[in-house]
Design a protein around this motif. Sequence first.
Motif, PDB file in Angstrom:
ATOM      1  N   ASP A 239      39.039  69.053  31.787  1.00 39.98           N
ATOM      2  CA  ASP A 239      39.553  70.426  31.772  1.00 39.98           C
ATOM      3  C   ASP A 239      40.235  70.783  33.087  1.00 39.98           C
ATOM      4  O   ASP A 239      41.240  71.513  33.104  1.00 39.98           O
ATOM      5  CB  ASP A 239      38.417  71.416  31.484  1.00 39.98           C
ATOM      6  N   LYS A 243      44.147  71.722  33.459  1.00 41.44           N
ATOM      7  CA  LYS A 243      44.537  72.978  34.103  1.00 41.44           C
ATOM      8  C   LYS A 243      45.567  72.712  35.201  1.00 41.44           C
ATOM      9  O   LYS A 243      46.560  73.462  35.337  1.00 41.44           O
ATOM     10  CB  LYS A 243      43.310  73.671  34.689  1.00 41.44           C
ATOM     11  N   ASP A 246      48.935  71.814  33.515  1.00 39.84           N
ATOM     12  CA  ASP A 246      49.587  72.974  32.909  1.00 39.84           C
ATOM     13  C   ASP A 246      50.089  73.957  33.973  1.00 39.84           C
ATOM     14  O   ASP A 246      51.173  74.540  33.829  1.00 39.84           O
ATOM     15  CB  ASP A 246      48.621  73.688  31.963  1.00 39.84           C
ATOM     16  N   ARG A 247      49.323  74.128  35.037  1.00 39.14           N
ATOM     17  CA  ARG A 247      49.727  75.072  36.086  1.00 39.14           C
ATOM     18  C   ARG A 247      50.998  74.600  36.783  1.00 39.14           C
ATOM     19  O   ARG A 247      51.909  75.402  37.049  1.00 39.14           O
ATOM     20  CB  ARG A 247      48.604  75.227  37.104  1.00 39.14           C
ATOM     21  N   VAL A 268      44.488  73.032  42.380  1.00 39.89           N
ATOM     22  CA  VAL A 268      43.571  73.289  41.262  1.00 39.89           C
ATOM     23  C   VAL A 268      42.417  72.296  41.301  1.00 39.89           C
ATOM     24  O   VAL A 268      41.240  72.666  41.165  1.00 39.89           O
ATOM     25  CB  VAL A 268      44.318  73.188  39.915  1.00 39.89           C
TER      26      VAL A 268
END
Length: 340
Positions: A239, A243, A246-247, A268
């Motif tokens: 996850d 993240k 995607d960020r 992240v």
Amino acid sequence: MNYILRDENAVYYECGYSSDNALYLRLGSEAWLITDSRYTVEAKEAVRGAEVVEASDLLKAARALLRRHHVRRLVYDPKEWSAAAMEGLMRKLPHLYFHPQPAFSHRKRMVKSDAEIALLKRAAELGREGFDRFAQVVRERGIGEREKRLHFEAKAAMSHHGEYDLSFDPIVAVNANAAKPHALPTEVRLAKGDLLLVDAGLKYRRYCSDRTRTAYVDETLRFEEEQRFASARIQKAYDLVRKAHDRAIERARPGMTGAQIDRLAREVIEEGGMGEAFVHSTGHGVGLDIHEMPVISKRSDTVVEAGMVFTIEPGVYFPGEFGIRIEDMVVMREDRVEIL
């Protein structure tokens, strides 16, 4: 500008043809593709914007052209040339200055044309189809097979059973082997409940694709971003990587440096407490070569412009346990990136 090229993809970019024994020489507005008799018929049919010169000694033919045109300065990429080849090219040209420019062709090719982006997009689409085909193989007969066999099956699936060349030798890694970013296939057998990492791509009209997915193995396996693992530790890491991936895609903008885009993903993973496990760069350019410019790394000062194509591929790796990577090819548009 006067320059000489030896790398096959660099030569192809200039004139639409290359072989394993060819030189491309441009002197101002004139250009030549120098090759031997095995390739001249094909070269004359395919070459654009250059005269085909047949020669048994390519370096001798290049020296003759350089002398005939009284060239005083010639750009070359030292990464394309061996010491012996450069010595042969420089022979009997004492008044010619050879100007080294590392990554000369890659810099020229960094911003892709609309036509190149269309080819890269098609390569990426065909690559995704290859992943879907390989997922079906794993579901139907992959559980219980060795990594080496799965590697063979991945090559067949990704190439559409030989219709397309591969961008590189696929990475197919199970559990602890996935903790090696460039893992080689082993005798380990795939079991239900395992983690499976696959990094693969193909070439469409010589342009490459590159994609990585990490998946939970069961009878419903799909190489999609949405994954559910039995291990809470693996799920947390997955996850976090998703993240970060995607960020970086959501927030990357033209005008940022490669380091700034890298930072979007890296912070992240660092904030999630796994920064030390992210051991490579966030991405790299893709084109005729699988690794081109721009580099998306924490040391890259390259300004990313519209038309540049690169990967976003954060990952975390825990030796002896597991590794996770999620990768997509993107193109920078006028206002944001688009996944290819």
